[in-house]
Design an enzyme around this catalytic site. Structure first.
Site, PDB file in Angstrom:
ATOM      1  N   ASP A   1      27.210  53.545  93.816  1.00  0.00           N
ATOM      2  CA  ASP A   1      26.929  54.863  92.770  1.00  0.00           C
ATOM      3  C   ASP A   1      27.890  55.641  93.246  1.00  0.00           C
ATOM      4  OD1 ASP A   1      26.174  56.547  91.279  1.00  0.00           O
ATOM      5  OD2 ASP A   1      24.085  56.586  91.698  1.00  0.00           O
TER       6      ASP A   1
ATOM      7  N   ASP B   1      29.770  54.948  86.351  1.00  0.00           N
ATOM      8  CA  ASP B   1      29.835  55.319  87.639  1.00  0.00           C
ATOM      9  C   ASP B   1      28.984  54.575  88.649  1.00  0.00           C
ATOM     10  OD1 ASP B   1      27.517  56.347  86.906  1.00  0.00           O
ATOM     11  OD2 ASP B   1      27.690  58.205  88.048  1.00  0.00           O
ATOM     12  N   GLU B   2      28.243  53.542  88.367  1.00  0.00           N
ATOM     13  CA  GLU B   2      27.373  52.669  89.142  1.00  0.00           C
ATOM     14  C   GLU B   2      27.527  51.088  88.566  1.00  0.00           C
ATOM     15  OE1 GLU B   2      23.326  53.323  89.134  1.00  0.00           O
ATOM     16  OE2 GLU B   2      23.694  54.980  87.738  1.00  0.00           O
TER      17      GLU B   2
END
Length: 444
Positions: free
Chosen positions: A21, A115-116
């Site tokens: 993350d 983003d993860e």
DNA sequence: GGTACTCACCTTAGCTGC
DNA sequence: GACCGCAGCTAAGGTGAG
């Protein structure tokens, strides 16, 4: 390592799953080009009165600023906060670079958001070392190549890896920002010791509504939930959800890392700086939204049978109305035509703050199927009509790919400021501070 | 008094066909 | 023909995530 599809393949053995993350991703990307703002409270988000915060630097979080918070609230509790407008295309580009690093470790990467991602590194252990070593390698590479920080959770399943990455993150307190561990490992056998003390709202799938129902049963921690009979949890929150949560409370999660989860819906919605009150305005917006949805359907090589209209009124009351067509469609003309009767049945006089169009129930690309469907539904000239629209919109795609999106669009999307097109992420966090003037009364 | 956008998944209810 | 149970589909709304 390309060409991998489906799900991660190791079964029966203990898996090693990473959840990676990025830390304050949008803000961190912005700070690479605005280093002068490092160490200051910075947010990315909508600047208008109807905007929200998309991401906040840890310095902003010290003041209580959080993502999804109304921008007006953020300004009130942290007047010195620096607002930066979002740049969705840049974040998508950087996200691709981040995912390339993930793929250098394992082909089993399941993107969750820009983003993860989850990584199944079970098969990479011999090459790169154990889960902790792989996690540190990923962190180092993201930092070295991209100048960005990330936190990594390592665990035998996805759910625990996700919780572990949360535990690895930096923490913002009123006193200051405390650096996180960067990597947290939940070893096989240590699952319940890690999981059971956590508050139940930490579980994936426990939002405000579920939390309230569980608290009525006296559940505060994951341990409390695990101590209940599954039947009691099911009675409180429903069958599928209850069974799932109860399994999670015992750290049971055998969901594989899925490499290519196909998209199941494509939609656009937009909140307007000022409410809309007339069918004329709404129809114009409908054409814009349909244009955006159709363009993405064609780009994805798919078409949709079910179209849903979403209307949010001034008082936040929200309705949805949907229609399922005989065959899939992928043109703005067909989408707008199908949704128009749904819109016509809506009374806009209370004021409409948001309009949305989404498409589901995907089939093959419209070429043949939609024409068959239209043949059933609307005999005669409409088939030829739709075929012409299809050809016209494919030409529009070609023009946009060569000259840019703003080169061409529906006449109804033209305003005094030029062409207002719907682009994914273009208005991700609400209307801007200085709204465009409303489009003039132009014929469509 | 303020609350975006996108997507996934679930529940419930009603309808239809067998 | 009426009724029942079931499955499948559709519509609408809700919840949750990031």
């Amino acid at each position: 390592m390309t060409g991998v599809s489906g799900v991660s393949g190791v079964t029966g053995a203990v898996r090693t799953i990473l959840h990676v993350d990025m830390d304050a991703f949008y803000v961190s990307v912005e700070l690479r080009r605005r280093p002068d703002l490092r160490g200051r409270p910075v947010v990315v988000g909508g600047t208008g009165s109807r905007g929200v915060i998309a991401a906040a630097s840890y310095e902003a979080r010290r003041f209580g600023v959080r993502s999804a918070m109304p921008s007006t609230t953020a300004r009130r509790i942290c007047p010195q906060v620096v607002f930066l407008p979002g740049d969705h295309e840049l974040y998508a580009t950087v996200s691709t670079q981040v995912h390339e690093i993930f793929h250098s470790v394992t082909p089993f990467v399941e993107p969750l958001a820009l983003d993860e991602a989850f990584l199944d590194v079970t098969g990479a252990v011999r090459l790169f070392g154990d889960g902790l070593q792989i996690a540190e390698h990923v962190r180092d590479e993201v930092w070295r190549q991209l100048d960005l920080r990330c936190s990594v959770g390592v665990a035998p399943n996805k759910f625990l890896a996700k919780l572990a990455s949360v535990a690895a993150k930096p923490k913002a307190t009123p006193a200051g920002v405390v650096a996180g561990a960067g990597v947290v490992v939940v070893p096989p056998g240590g699952e319940l010791a890690f999981l059971h003390p956590l508050p139940v709202k930490a579980l994936w799938g426990v939002g405000p509504a579920t939390l309230e129902r569980l608290e009525r049963l006296g559940v505060r921690t994951v341990r409390d939930l695990a101590a209940l009979d599954e039947a009691a949890v099911v009675a409180a929150v429903g069958k599928a959800h209850g069974q799932h949560l109860h399994r999670l409370s015992w750290a049971l999660d055998d969901r594989p890392v899925e490499v290519d989860r196909g998209m199941k819906s494509i939609g656009h919605e937009e909140t307007y700086p000022t409410d809309l009150y007339t069918h004329d305005e709404l129809r114009r917006e409908l054409v814009r939204l349909a244009d955006g949805v159709a363009g993405r359907l064609r780009a994805a090589g798919t078409a949709a049978r079910t179209l849903t209209l979403k209307v949010r009124f001034n008082d936040f009351h929200t309705i949805t109305r949907s229609v399922t067509l005989p065959g899939p469609v992928d043109t703005a003309h067909a989408i707008a035509k199908a949704v128009a009767p749904l819109l016509a049945a809506v009374d806009p006089s209370p004021g409409v703050r948001l309009l949305g169009v989404s498409s589901t129930n995907f089939g093959e690309q419209a070429e043949q199927l939609s024409l068959d469907g239209l043949l059933d539904a609307e005999p005669g000239g409409d088939v030829a009509d739709e075929r012409e629209w299809q050809a016209a919109e494919e030409t529009i795609d070609a023009i946009r790919s060569r000259f840019g999106n703003a080169a061409i669009g529906p006449a109804s999307a033209v305003s005094a400021n030029g062409l207002r097109l719907v682009r994914r992420g273009a208005q991700q966090w609400g209307p801007d501070q200085q709204p465009d003037p409303r489009p003039d009364q132009e014929p469509e």
